[in-house]
Design a protein around this motif. Structure first.
Motif, mmCIF file in Angstrom:
data_model
loop_
_atom_site.group_PDB
_atom_site.id
_atom_site.type_symbol
_atom_site.label_atom_id
_atom_site.label_comp_id
_atom_site.label_asym_id
_atom_site.label_seq_id
_atom_site.Cartn_x
_atom_site.Cartn_y
_atom_site.Cartn_z
ATOM 1 N N ASN A 1 0.829 -1.206 0.000
ATOM 2 C CA ASN A 1 0.000 0.000 0.000
ATOM 3 C C ASN A 1 0.858 1.249 0.000
ATOM 4 N N ASN B 1 -3.296 3.612 -3.746
ATOM 5 C CA ASN B 1 -2.937 3.053 -2.446
ATOM 6 C C ASN B 1 -3.957 2.031 -1.986
ATOM 7 N N ASN B 2 -4.542 1.327 -2.928
ATOM 8 C CA ASN B 2 -5.645 0.459 -2.566
ATOM 9 C C ASN B 2 -5.295 -0.985 -2.876
ATOM 10 N N LYS B 3 -4.901 -1.690 -1.840
ATOM 11 C CA LYS B 3 -4.473 -3.065 -2.001
ATOM 12 C C LYS B 3 -5.623 -3.930 -2.506
#
Lengths: 145, 145
Positions: free
Chosen positions: A80, B80-82
């Motif tokens: 992330n 940033n989004n796993k």
DNA sequence: GTAACTGCAAAATATTTGCATCCTT
DNA sequence: AAGGATGCAAATATTTTGCAGTTAC
């Protein structure tokens, strides 16, 4: 101030002006960090290198502006942790990020291999391909020795 | 309870037991969500689909356990989004994630193209390549129509 | 002078940790 | 029964937003 330093200052100001960004201390500093580092940087590492001088929020906004204006591009990763690297030939709203990115499992650095372009990959019928990004894991030159 | 449902229950329990994970409600539920969705899922979408039934922390710990045990793998992305998707042939500590991932700019779904393997890419001298991941942006079959 | 940029405060979000309790084996 | 898993509370960390003061042009 040496000639090298001065020309770097000029170069940085030009990059900003070309994108209609006003030339401020924080932008100069953050851009100079990118120019000094061939590898990709996270928000955290930039904040650390910039020192206490700049507010965290300014770093967020600066990175966002740089990305929108095509000065840096975001690099895909599986954690992330957003990473950015300098764009070679990006414009506002258009990123030429179709080169290969290399993540070294030894030193942890992410490197843009600007000269290695993404291959074309045959997909099953029915998909429209707009952009191919490649992320290679391995050991970089420095670490392999 | 129909036969189909029952066999799915059994299948889920087997997947968990094979990885030495005890068979609990939250794990069954989260694994069933993955089995029902061909596209990659974020922590947020899983939490939403699981309903109020499970604690947020449990979802974090379940995803972490699944990833460690090779039930799911993380998919690279530039935000940033796993995102996670079911592994086809992964083992504990070893992910076979060298297939192509497709991100649809229309519906936003990320899809594993399990049958499209990553190409081998010639790098400059000195790099050791361990793993090649490909992320393709475009429009998927459903959206293209 | 004006619009753009920054810093500060604070809110909103996301993630991690410790611990007591409950559940699977 | 024992070890592992969960839920809750709370600590951390991350990111966003509003606004007033400052700076670049």
């Amino acid at each position: 101030m040496g000639a090298a330093h001065k020309s770097n200052e000029i170069r940085i100001a030009e990059i900003l002006r070309r994108r209609n960004l006003s030339v401020t201390d924080s932008r100069k500093k953050i851009l100079s960090i990118f120019l000094a580092h061939p590898d990709a940087l996270t928000h955290g590492s930039i904040e650390k290198q910039a020192g206490e001088k700049f507010d965290r929020v300014t770093v967020y906004r600066t990175l966002q502006a740089f990305e929108e204006k095509g000065i840096i591009h975001a690099i895909p990763s599986s954690d992330n942790n957003k990473r950015y690297a300098l764009c070679k030939d990006c414009d506002e709203g258009h990123h030429h990020d179709e080169h290969v990115h290399f993540l070294c499992s030894s030193c942890g650095k992410t490197i843009c291999l600007d000269d290695v372009v993404s291959p074309s990959i045959p997909l099953p019928e029915g998909y429209r391909v707009e952009n191919v990004q490649v992320l290679i894991n391995g050991v970089c030159r420095e670490c392999k020795g």
